[in-house]
Scaffold this active site. Structure first.
Site, PDB file in Angstrom:
ATOM      1  N   ASN A 164      -3.673 -18.327  26.192  1.00 27.90           N
ATOM      2  CA  ASN A 164      -2.722 -18.093  25.286  1.00 27.90           C
ATOM      3  C   ASN A 164      -4.024 -16.986  24.634  1.00 27.90           C
ATOM      4  OD1 ASN A 164      -0.181 -17.984  23.688  1.00 27.90           O
ATOM      5  ND2 ASN A 164      -1.586 -19.098  21.923  1.00 27.90           N
ATOM      6  N   HIS A 184       2.027 -10.491  18.790  1.00 31.87           N
ATOM      7  CA  HIS A 184       2.081 -10.149  17.171  1.00 31.87           C
ATOM      8  C   HIS A 184       1.456  -8.347  17.771  1.00 31.87           C
ATOM      9  CE1 HIS A 184       1.066 -13.799  15.832  1.00 31.87           C
ATOM     10  NE2 HIS A 184       0.616 -14.381  16.625  1.00 31.87           N
ATOM     11  N   GLU A 225      -8.010 -17.927  22.976  1.00 30.38           N
ATOM     12  CA  GLU A 225      -8.530 -16.377  22.661  1.00 30.38           C
ATOM     13  C   GLU A 225      -9.682 -16.745  22.560  1.00 30.38           C
ATOM     14  OE1 GLU A 225      -7.701 -15.588  17.905  1.00 30.38           O
ATOM     15  OE2 GLU A 225      -5.543 -15.288  18.478  1.00 30.38           O
ATOM     16  N   GLU A 269       4.044 -15.784  20.516  1.00 26.92           N
ATOM     17  CA  GLU A 269       3.884 -16.163  18.988  1.00 26.92           C
ATOM     18  C   GLU A 269       4.138 -14.951  18.287  1.00 26.92           C
ATOM     19  OE1 GLU A 269      -0.059 -16.716  17.620  1.00 26.92           O
ATOM     20  OE2 GLU A 269      -0.493 -18.708  19.449  1.00 26.92           O
ATOM     21  N   ASP A 329       6.301 -11.973  16.380  1.00 25.75           N
ATOM     22  CA  ASP A 329       6.367 -11.276  15.505  1.00 25.75           C
ATOM     23  C   ASP A 329       5.924  -9.692  15.620  1.00 25.75           C
ATOM     24  OD1 ASP A 329       3.499 -11.714  14.709  1.00 25.75           O
ATOM     25  OD2 ASP A 329       3.674 -12.396  13.495  1.00 25.75           O
TER      26      ASP A 329
HETATM   27  C1  XIL Z   1      -2.365 -18.458  12.367  1.00 23.88           C
HETATM   28  C2  XIL Z   1      -0.900 -18.813  10.941  1.00 23.88           C
HETATM   29  O1  XIL Z   1      -0.068 -18.348  10.974  1.00 23.88           O
HETATM   30  C3  XIL Z   1      -1.543 -19.027   9.920  1.00 23.88           C
HETATM   31  O2  XIL Z   1      -0.603 -19.393   8.894  1.00 23.88           O
HETATM   32  C4  XIL Z   1      -3.096 -19.772   9.973  1.00 23.88           C
HETATM   33  O3  XIL Z   1      -3.721 -19.637   8.451  1.00 23.88           O
HETATM   34  C5  XIL Z   1      -4.009 -18.919  10.907  1.00 23.88           C
HETATM   35  O4  XIL Z   1      -2.848 -18.839  11.863  1.00 23.88           O
HETATM   36  N1  XIL Z   1      -3.151 -16.511  16.345  1.00 23.88           N
HETATM   37  C6  XIL Z   1      -2.682 -17.752  16.447  1.00 23.88           C
HETATM   38  C7  XIL Z   1      -2.080 -18.260  15.156  1.00 23.88           C
HETATM   39  O5  XIL Z   1      -2.482 -18.393  17.820  1.00 23.88           O
HETATM   40  O6  XIL Z   1      -2.429 -20.073  15.604  1.00 23.88           O
HETATM   41  C8  XIL Z   1      -2.433 -17.379  14.484  1.00 23.88           C
HETATM   42  O7  XIL Z   1      -2.124 -18.999  12.996  1.00 23.88           O
HETATM   43  C9  XIL Z   1      -2.122 -16.370  14.555  1.00 23.88           C
HETATM   44  C10 XIL Z   1      -3.445 -15.244  15.870  1.00 23.88           C
END
Ligand code: XIL
Length: 365
Positions: A215, A251, A172, A280, A282
């Site tokens: 990422n 996400h 990020e 990641e 979801d």
């Molecule tokens: C999130 C975790 O799922 C949480 O448990 C934590 O509190 C914060 O981070 N992008 C990312 C991940 O790269 O590392 C993040 O994970 C979600 C968004």
């Protein structure tokens, strides 16, 4: 299923022949496990991954489900061929103070993966978030911060060399407009944007075989943010910097339209010579007092299906990771008000329509 997958399948079979058996003798109700296995269906075409809960929004616990919950362990072993520690490799978790590395959480995940013939994605070495208070609020000089970062990368990547196959080296670094987060990101703020190239060089030195990723979220589609990554990666490669992968977090929310150009966007990074991945995934849905609606869960299933299909459409897309096993573990409710139920398994770890949708996609491929 290709014949070349046989070796892997045998290994998988050996690990999951009796998913109900636990080393400590705790039996799992195997009736609670799905008949199909995502990892077996995906074979050697694709690693199907899951973020393993630990730290983060749930806090650091003495007993995480990967060591303590038999059903969680059985499902992670049966369904997935790649694991990502959700928080256990982030600075706040690993570095409780300047002198200490706490590897317990990450070791538990890497050990589990080895016992179950799974790969591991390392997440993450540099992120604007999750910087420990002792560092963000400290008074270190730029030289000291640089030394700390170098030591961190060398120690962490070195420890898992040969065991963690891919690293999210920087996470990020751009905002949605495609600008470097120069103020927000302590590392870039103190050390300048060149630190990004250094990160890749240091990680490569510590493990020359690891595939090193950038990422981010909101990079499913072409647009200012993914264009910024495209330019960054192209320039880094031109300078001989060992960047090897582009990770699209994935996400998504059913309240936004599905991004229709995911495959096309992944492909242009693949054309630079990169491995690409959904890292990641979801899909969050509105959750009222009665939980998610059936219609939203059906739409969620469709989003998962389309995201997986986009990955499978791109040869260089070699892994698809979901950000948590079941809804009880998801980060979504802690961050997005009124949304949740974002994962493949529900609060009780029973499969949802989204799981069935991924099974169908994999069966058809
Ligand atoms: C999130 C975790 O799922 C949480 O448990 C934590 O509190 C914060 O981070 N992008 C990312 C991940 O790269 O590392 C993040 O994970 C979600 C968004």
């Amino acid at each position: 299923m290709a014949v070349v997958a046989a070796g892997l399948l045998l290994a998988v079979g050996a690990c999951t022949a009796d998913p109900g058996a636990e080393a400590d003798g705790t039996a799992v109700d195997t009736a609670a496990l799905p008949d199909q296995s995502l990892r077996e269906l995906a074979g050697d075409r694709l690693a199907v991954g899951v973020a393993v809960s630990g730290g983060g929004h749930r806090g650091k616990r003495a007993q995480e489900p990967i060591t303590a919950d038999p059903l969680y362990r059985a499902l992670v072993g049966q369904q997935f061929s790649s694991l990502t520690p959700e928080n256990q490799l982030k600075w706040t978790y690993l570095r409780p103070d300047e002198q200490t590395f706490d590897f317990d959480g990450a070791d538990a995940v890497v050990d589990f993966a080895e016992e179950h013939g799974q790969r591991v994605r390392g997440h993450t070495l540099m992120w604007h978030s999750n910087v420990p208070a002792w560092l963000e609020g400290g008074d270190h000089s730029a030289d000291q911060i640089r030394d700390l970062l170098h030591e961190h990368v060398t120690t962490v990547v070195g420890r898992y060399a040969g065991r963690i196959e891919q690293w999210d080296v920087v996470n990020e670094v751009f905002d949605d407009a495609g600008n470097l987060r120069s103020a927000e990101n302590l590392w870039i703020r103190e050390l300048g944007p060149e630190v990004i190239a250094d990160m890749f060089r240091w990680a490569h030195e510590a493990d020359p075989d690891a595939v090193l990723f950038v990422n981010d979220y909101n990079v499913e589609s072409a647009g200012p943010k993914s264009d910024a990554y495209y330019d960054l990666v192209r320039d880094l490669l031109a300078e001989g910097v060992p960047v090897g992968g582009f990770g699209v977090q994935g996400h998504l929310s059913v309240e936004y339209r599905f991004p229709t150009d995911v495959a096309e966007n992944l492909q242009r990074f693949a054309d630079l010579g990169l491995t690409v991945a959904i890292t990641e995934a979801d899909v969050r849905v509105p959750v009222g007092a009665d939980g998610p609606s059936d219609a939203d869960l059906a739409l969620q299933a469709e989003y998962y299906e389309r995201l997986l299909e986009a990955c499978l459409d791109v040869e260089a897309c070699t892994s698809f990771t979901v950000w948590g096993l079941g809804d009880a573990y998801s980060w979504v409710p802690s961050v997005f008000d009124g949304e949740g139920a974002a994962l493949l398994f529900d609060e009780e770890l029973a499969p949802k329509p989204a799981f069935d949708a991924l099974v169908e996609v994999l069966e058809a491929n």
